[in-house]
Design a protein around this motif. Structure first.
Motif, PDB file in Angstrom:
ATOM      1  N   ALA A  50      -7.222  56.022  39.295  1.00 59.99           N
ATOM      2  CA  ALA A  50      -7.146  55.360  40.590  1.00 59.99           C
ATOM      3  C   ALA A  50      -8.251  55.849  41.517  1.00 59.99           C
ATOM      4  O   ALA A  50      -8.782  55.095  42.332  1.00 59.99           O
ATOM      5  N   LEU A 119      -0.876  57.328  46.244  1.00 60.46           N
ATOM      6  CA  LEU A 119      -1.058  56.542  45.024  1.00 60.46           C
ATOM      7  C   LEU A 119      -0.081  56.899  43.913  1.00 60.46           C
ATOM      8  O   LEU A 119       0.062  56.130  42.958  1.00 60.46           O
ATOM      9  N   GLU A 122       3.889  55.258  42.581  1.00 57.35           N
ATOM     10  CA  GLU A 122       3.889  54.134  41.636  1.00 57.35           C
ATOM     11  C   GLU A 122       3.810  54.624  40.200  1.00 57.35           C
ATOM     12  O   GLU A 122       4.487  54.102  39.314  1.00 57.35           O
ATOM     13  N   ARG A 186       5.384  54.683  51.291  1.00 58.23           N
ATOM     14  CA  ARG A 186       4.586  53.517  50.946  1.00 58.23           C
ATOM     15  C   ARG A 186       5.385  52.250  51.251  1.00 58.23           C
ATOM     16  O   ARG A 186       6.627  52.243  51.167  1.00 58.23           O
ATOM     17  N   ASP A 224      -0.602  52.676  46.849  1.00 61.02           N
ATOM     18  CA  ASP A 224      -0.353  51.856  45.671  1.00 61.02           C
ATOM     19  C   ASP A 224       1.098  51.391  45.725  1.00 61.02           C
ATOM     20  O   ASP A 224       2.017  52.154  45.444  1.00 61.02           O
ATOM     21  N   PHE A 237      -4.326  50.160  40.911  1.00 58.14           N
ATOM     22  CA  PHE A 237      -4.998  50.525  42.143  1.00 58.14           C
ATOM     23  C   PHE A 237      -6.268  51.298  41.813  1.00 58.14           C
ATOM     24  O   PHE A 237      -6.296  52.149  40.939  1.00 58.14           O
ATOM     25  N   LYS A 251      -7.264  41.486  44.373  1.00 58.99           N
ATOM     26  CA  LYS A 251      -6.684  42.808  44.608  1.00 58.99           C
ATOM     27  C   LYS A 251      -6.922  43.262  46.043  1.00 58.99           C
ATOM     28  O   LYS A 251      -6.177  44.076  46.580  1.00 58.99           O
TER      29      LYS A 251
END
Length: 389
Positions: A50, A119, A122, A186, A224, A237, A251
């Motif tokens: 990522a 990130l 996820e 998130r 993410d 991501f 994206k």
């Protein structure tokens, strides 16, 4: 007056995820691996790409892509703009050096958010035990290295996941006991051991009840959120622009899609009716989704009379604050939300932000002095106070 920057970041220390982690869980959480001479994080047993420079040393300069987001007048590829690197400055990882930078920039205080940690939920969502162990360890590193209220200048936000509701409630209590003024999560559905839920599902009401009681601000920050491109482009991501080159991709819309879905759902589920003192700030998610979101709220209200206690747009405006991207039309955001619900955040020192935080002030030139002060300082300062209405 000095500005309050509601979106600053650190670059995580090399042991941020491991310093306080139970060694028995390390293979299920976050580890380092060297591949072809480059260091990568291994998250949940899989190499994470990522971020291709997870050590951040050397690192691209703050605002390296500002001209690109300004409209790219020079027609350069983002990859060209990112070639210049420097050894990681002390203020990216050291709180005393950051305080000096805050003073140098003319800021009163900052909210401080993760870079990598936004990130990794996820990538760990299918292993709840590893997920909460990772972020429990991470938050203890954060409190140790940065503090949740350092000298009244740095307010670092502990990362909370609702994947284990009992853990979330305990972690919130732990953070509040150590001075947290703001917490971050998130904008995404919640994946628990028993299945996926909306974050506003009643199963999480004990957590939201404590947030409501404490008056702590919850920030839904871009990260993410697990969104799929439905086959139009490769998922995952990434801070890279495309795969091996520069090309547009849908994206780029995932961040705002995630924010719209998150914010609409908590209104649809009447979270603010159940907990009338909740304050949610949307940070680094942009604002272009707002007119469409308001249309959806109003059309739902018309089609389902009696579902909402009032106009859901008014509920939204009372409980939600918006941090626009600096390249967004701030006038449109103020027209949608009102000047008292818009907060300034520079994203410093990230590449998508501004070279210096107060470069943002040029975006507010069309507003009167009182409105500028609300956006640059007063709104975030009020959100930083526990228990404020």
């Amino acid at each position: 007056y000095l500005a309050f920057d509601a979106d600053n970041h650190y670059y995580e220390a090399l042991d941020a995820f491991s310093r306080h982690l139970d060694p028995k869980l390390r293979t299920r959480c976050v580890q380092w691996a060297e591949i072809d001479g480059r260091m990568y994080h291994v998250v949940g047993g899989k190499v994470s790409r990522a971020v291709v420079n997870a050590t951040f040393d050397p690192v691209a300069k703050p605002g390296a892509l500002s001209s690109y987001f300004r409209g790219n007048p020079e027609g350069k590829s983002p990859l060209e703009l990112l070639r210049a690197r420097e050894p990681i400055p002390a203020e990216y990882r050291d709180r005393d050096a950051r305080v000096q930078a805050i003073e140098r920039f003319g800021l009163e205080a900052v909210w401080l958010f993760p870079t990598l940690a936004m990130l990794y939920e996820e990538q760990l969502k299918h292993d709840t035990e590893a997920l909460v162990a990772t972020f429990g360890a991470f938050n203890r590193w954060l409190e140790e290295d940065w503090g949740f209220d350092y000298k009244g200048r740095i307010f670092a936000a502990p990362y909370l996941t609702l994947a284990d509701p009992d853990w979330a409630a305990r972690e919130l209590e732990w953070a509040l006991g150590r001075g947290a003024r703001v917490v971050v999560m998130r904008p995404a559905a919640v994946f628990t051991a028993g299945g996926s839920y909306a974050p506003s599902d009643p199963v999480f009401d004990p957590f939201w009840a404590r947030v409501n009681e404490a008056g702590v601000t919850v920030v839904a920050h871009a990260g993410d959120s697990g969104y799929t491109s439905q086959g139009y482009t490769r998922d995952g991501f990434s801070a890279e622009f495309g795969s091996g080159g520069w090309r547009p991709s849908i994206k780029a819309f995932h961040i705002q899609r995630a924010a719209l879905d998150f914010l609409a759902t908590i209104v649809f589920d009447k979270l603010f009716e159940r907990f009338p003192r909740l304050r949610v700030a949307s940070v680094e998610n942009g604002s272009e989704f707002l007119p469409d979101l308001f249309r959806k709220l109003r059309s739902t209200h018309r089609r389902m009379p009696g579902w909402f206690a009032e106009d859901p747009v008014e509920t939204f405006r009372r409980h939600v604050w918006i941090n626009p991207f600096w390249e967004d039309e701030v006038q449109e955001v103020v027209e949608c939300m009102g000047a008292d619900r818009v907060i300034f955040g520079s994203d410093w020192p990230h590449i998508e932000g501004m070279p210096e935080p107060l470069d943002y002030t040029s975006e507010l030139a069309g507003f009167d002095a009182a409105t500028q002060r609300r956006i640059l300082r007063d709104n975030a300062l009020a959100l930083n106070q526990l228990g404020a209405p």
